[in-house]
Design an enzyme around this catalytic site. Sequence first.
Site, mmCIF file in Angstrom:
data_model
loop_
_atom_site.group_PDB
_atom_site.id
_atom_site.type_symbol
_atom_site.label_atom_id
_atom_site.label_comp_id
_atom_site.label_asym_id
_atom_site.label_seq_id
_atom_site.Cartn_x
_atom_site.Cartn_y
_atom_site.Cartn_z
ATOM 1 N N HIS A 183 0.794 -1.040 0.654
ATOM 2 C CA HIS A 183 -0.065 0.154 0.416
ATOM 3 C C HIS A 183 0.922 1.431 -0.086
ATOM 4 C CE1 HIS A 183 1.370 0.312 3.742
ATOM 5 N NE2 HIS A 183 0.671 -1.313 4.794
ATOM 6 N N GLU A 184 0.321 2.601 0.440
ATOM 7 C CA GLU A 184 0.524 3.996 -0.167
ATOM 8 C C GLU A 184 2.634 3.416 0.893
ATOM 9 O OE1 GLU A 184 2.014 6.106 -1.289
ATOM 10 O OE2 GLU A 184 1.008 5.808 -3.528
ATOM 11 N N GLY A 185 2.106 3.288 2.560
ATOM 12 C CA GLY A 185 3.162 3.169 3.182
ATOM 13 C C GLY A 185 4.090 2.624 2.974
ATOM 14 N N HIS A 186 3.810 1.474 2.040
ATOM 15 C CA HIS A 186 5.244 0.623 2.026
ATOM 16 C C HIS A 186 5.664 1.455 0.863
ATOM 17 C CE1 HIS A 186 2.399 -3.088 2.668
ATOM 18 N NE2 HIS A 186 3.969 -3.392 3.974
ATOM 19 N N ARG A 239 -2.573 -5.044 6.818
ATOM 20 C CA ARG A 239 -4.002 -5.735 7.706
ATOM 21 C C ARG A 239 -5.555 -5.432 8.340
ATOM 22 N NH1 ARG A 239 0.701 -8.049 11.280
ATOM 23 N NH2 ARG A 239 0.407 -10.628 11.188
HETATM 24 P P1 AMP Z 1 5.177 -5.175 6.459
HETATM 25 O O1 AMP Z 1 4.448 -5.739 5.069
HETATM 26 O O2 AMP Z 1 3.771 -5.111 6.922
HETATM 27 O O3 AMP Z 1 6.187 -5.899 6.704
HETATM 28 O O4 AMP Z 1 6.195 -3.594 6.719
HETATM 29 C C1 AMP Z 1 6.307 -3.776 5.633
HETATM 30 C C2 AMP Z 1 7.393 -2.181 5.983
HETATM 31 O O5 AMP Z 1 6.628 -1.341 5.660
HETATM 32 C C3 AMP Z 1 7.442 -2.051 7.751
HETATM 33 O O6 AMP Z 1 9.081 -1.548 7.730
HETATM 34 C C4 AMP Z 1 6.707 -1.024 7.706
HETATM 35 O O7 AMP Z 1 7.404 -0.419 9.118
HETATM 36 C C5 AMP Z 1 6.185 -0.565 6.809
HETATM 37 N N1 AMP Z 1 5.306 0.121 7.053
HETATM 38 C C6 AMP Z 1 3.711 -0.530 6.879
HETATM 39 N N2 AMP Z 1 2.610 0.184 6.791
HETATM 40 C C7 AMP Z 1 3.360 1.581 6.888
HETATM 41 C C8 AMP Z 1 2.871 2.434 6.789
HETATM 42 N N3 AMP Z 1 1.771 3.094 6.615
HETATM 43 N N4 AMP Z 1 3.742 3.982 7.279
HETATM 44 C C9 AMP Z 1 5.194 3.517 6.597
HETATM 45 N N5 AMP Z 1 5.375 2.494 6.658
HETATM 46 C C10 AMP Z 1 4.621 1.628 6.654
#
Ligand code: AMP
Length: 288
Positions: free
Chosen positions: A37-40, A190
């Site tokens: 998503h945009e966070g990634h 999630r």
């Molecule tokens: P995940 O796929 O959930 O294991 O996350 C991979 C990376 O993306 C981790 O470093 C997370 O902290 C980061 N991440 C996930 N969601 C966000 C978000 N909303 N904003 C910034 N980084 C994020």
Amino acid sequence: MTPPRCHTSLSDIRDAVAAARGQGRRIALVPTMGALHEGHLSLVRKAQDNADHVIVSIFVNPTQFAPTEDFASYPRDAEADIRALASLGVESVFLPVQEEMYPSGFATGVTIGGPATGLESDSRPHFFNGVALVVTKLLLACQPDIAVFGEKDYQQLCVIRQLVRDLNIPVTILAAPTVREADGLAMSSRNRYLDEDARRRAALLPEVLRDTLRALSDCTGADRQEEALLRKSIARLTDGGFRVEYLSLRDAETLAPPTDDSRHLRLLVAAWLEKTRLIDNMAFERRA
Ligand code: AMP
């Protein structure tokens, strides 16, 4: 836009890294579990700002899930992920396969204390050792100059910093701020688990965090006043249908409970809304 090269084996990714290094390129790794998503994507942009060759790894790591958790149902959509990464011009996607990451007979672990103690570990004692293990393996596989992690998972970020410091892993860890939806909910893979009604109610979580910070900044710093505020915020979340695991104010660097002298703090929360566990955090600068 040239699509990224997808590498599924360790030897493949090592060859790609060696080729990029041979061209004098600075390499960044963005570890993810996919369902991007945009966070990634904000992490990817940060990596691109700081390196010439960006590797995004996508691996749903079994060792960080307890048997009762959502490993099997965790959202997976590699095609959409690769399309999103292509639109950003990412050079490499690393999609390791479980059999190569954890072949039969695998017998090594990474155990981490310090910032891994408490908070998430209270209900997920297996979690950070699993994260530390997979991140160590990904860093060894890609040997990046920098790796980017999100503040969204703030305790994880502190754990990774501790890990690379303790193991002398030659990588610079960069942090990227949390990306939020319009109503303030932190983006998360999630969030897809939330039905329409729960999704609407989930916005209470960041709202309570923000209100708590505002109230905290009016505190004199006296411990009991802060604790009373946190209790009130927990009650507000409970009234809103959340089951709060923790809402805790910690030293932003060590994640230990703050002392009277602590100035840089972090307010961290984990709470269930129906069947979905949400985590979030915000920074708090305590007045001297
Ligand atoms: P995940 O796929 O959930 O294991 O996350 C991979 C990376 O993306 C981790 O470093 C997370 O902290 C980061 N991440 C996930 N969601 C966000 C978000 N909303 N904003 C910034 N980084 C994020």
